[in-house]
Design an enzyme around this catalytic site. Sequence first.
Site, PDB file in Angstrom:
ATOM      1  N   GLU A 131      42.808  32.929  33.008  1.00 17.96           N
ATOM      2  CA  GLU A 131      44.512  32.775  34.081  1.00 17.96           C
ATOM      3  C   GLU A 131      43.977  31.005  34.312  1.00 17.96           C
ATOM      4  O   GLU A 131      43.305  30.460  33.298  1.00 17.96           O
ATOM      5  CB  GLU A 131      43.238  32.678  35.396  1.00 17.96           C
ATOM      6  N   ARG A 189      37.787  40.611  35.545  1.00 19.44           N
ATOM      7  CA  ARG A 189      38.952  41.700  35.943  1.00 19.44           C
ATOM      8  C   ARG A 189      39.836  42.038  35.390  1.00 19.44           C
ATOM      9  O   ARG A 189      39.946  43.066  34.422  1.00 19.44           O
ATOM     10  CB  ARG A 189      39.499  40.710  36.807  1.00 19.44           C
ATOM     11  N   HIS A 238      45.914  37.886  32.236  1.00 19.48           N
ATOM     12  CA  HIS A 238      46.508  37.218  33.153  1.00 19.48           C
ATOM     13  C   HIS A 238      47.514  36.895  33.636  1.00 19.48           C
ATOM     14  O   HIS A 238      48.169  36.970  32.672  1.00 19.48           O
ATOM     15  CB  HIS A 238      45.639  36.037  33.479  1.00 19.48           C
ATOM     16  N   HIS A 274      44.981  42.543  33.877  1.00 19.68           N
ATOM     17  CA  HIS A 274      44.372  43.187  34.588  1.00 19.68           C
ATOM     18  C   HIS A 274      44.887  43.985  35.496  1.00 19.68           C
ATOM     19  O   HIS A 274      46.290  43.584  36.726  1.00 19.68           O
ATOM     20  CB  HIS A 274      43.039  42.290  34.875  1.00 19.68           C
TER      21      HIS A 274
HETATM   22  O1  LIG Z   1      46.186  33.214  42.069  1.00 22.79           O
HETATM   23  C1  LIG Z   1      46.004  33.500  40.600  1.00 22.79           C
HETATM   24  O2  LIG Z   1      45.338  33.003  39.901  1.00 22.79           O
HETATM   25  C2  LIG Z   1      47.907  33.890  40.298  1.00 22.79           C
HETATM   26  C3  LIG Z   1      47.667  35.349  39.450  1.00 22.79           C
HETATM   27  O3  LIG Z   1      47.340  36.564  41.138  1.00 22.79           O
HETATM   28  O4  LIG Z   1      48.672  33.753  41.270  1.00 22.79           O
HETATM   29  P1  LIG Z   1      50.116  33.604  41.006  1.00 22.79           P
HETATM   30  O5  LIG Z   1      50.708  34.919  40.638  1.00 22.79           O
HETATM   31  O6  LIG Z   1      50.222  32.636  41.903  1.00 22.79           O
HETATM   32  O7  LIG Z   1      49.972  32.722  39.225  1.00 22.79           O
END
Ligand SMILES: O=C(O)[C@@H](CO)OP(=O)(O)O
Length: 345
Positions: free
Chosen positions: A203, A149, A273, A100
């Site tokens: 995610e 998103r 994600h 996204h």
């Molecule tokens: O905050 C989150 O959900 C993820 C992606 O933005 O972060 P990270 O890069 O720490 O996995």
Amino acid sequence: MAATSLHHAIGSFHSHRSNISSGFQNGIGSFSVTIVPKGFGIDSRLIGRGSSCSGRWTSGVVHASSSQSSVSDPIQLPSNSNTSGSRKKSNETALILIRHGESLWNEKNLFTGCVDVPLTQKGVDEAIEAGKRISNIPVDVIFTSALIRAQMTAMLAMTQHRRKKVPIIKHEESKQATEWSQVYSEETEKQSIPVVPAWQLNERMYGELQGLNKQETADKFGKEKVHEWRRSYDIPPPNGESLEMCAERAVAYFKEQIEPQLLSGKHVMIAAHGNSLRSIIMYLDKLTSQEVISLELSTGIPMLYIFKEGKFIRRGSPPAPSEPGVYAYTRTLANYRQKLDEMVN
Ligand SMILES: O=C(O)[C@@H](CO)OP(=O)(O)O
């Protein structure tokens, strides 16, 4: 210790595998080689038991047996037709992965996970730019996470597609939702692209880090610990999912629901994600749990794979819709683009 990356202006796809070749090494959005120092260590202590954010949503399913292959598209590809007019399945299909665009919490540097945060204006622009890059690549079915998103990104990207089919979200969360969103025209159906939301593509659930500022968390718990929570393979953040746990549901969904679509000849886009896509790429590229640590995905950059004879061939990021090289990948893509040109002229 941080990995040393050879970043492009906008790097999208970094891996420390040295044997990966890309169609696009120079433009923005290409993936690059990352050198990971030997002994890049992971603390193997279990920090917290993760609990998945699964089950809050019902996934929609597009059955491979419903309407077969991209050749049901009114744009008929010569390679997919035989003389009697019946259609053969394409033996090579496109798989587009897209993280996204920037979300409001990416902008604020907050751990987001399964919190359902929308895109920023920059994220909207990224999604539209991504759409331009894939505007000549066939898309028959779209899978997104259940989070806005990813869905915004898919929808905004599709506004740029030259085929001008209408992406329609499949609501299968209840019998009534399914019934009330029926389309009763076969012709209208043909001009539509099903968009299947699936919580399994969400995610990674970030547990008690959700909503915390990443910098402040690093200041409090230490840079090493936070890096371990964010990038180790099997260590979950407190009460959240490790990448391994996220992969269990995301890759299972990919194998059970998405691969059959590709096998049936459909061209697929997945909007999801950072971590759900990292786990899917780990599967597609057969990365080890050490190798996936250094895989970083930028927001809003599409990545193209060709699925052929049961194998996934990574083709990098299409740099621009006018880039002729993209369409030299396969005869199917070249033909599709030619048909689009003919439609316009
Ligand atoms: O905050 C989150 O959900 C993820 C992606 O933005 O972060 P990270 O890069 O720490 O996995």
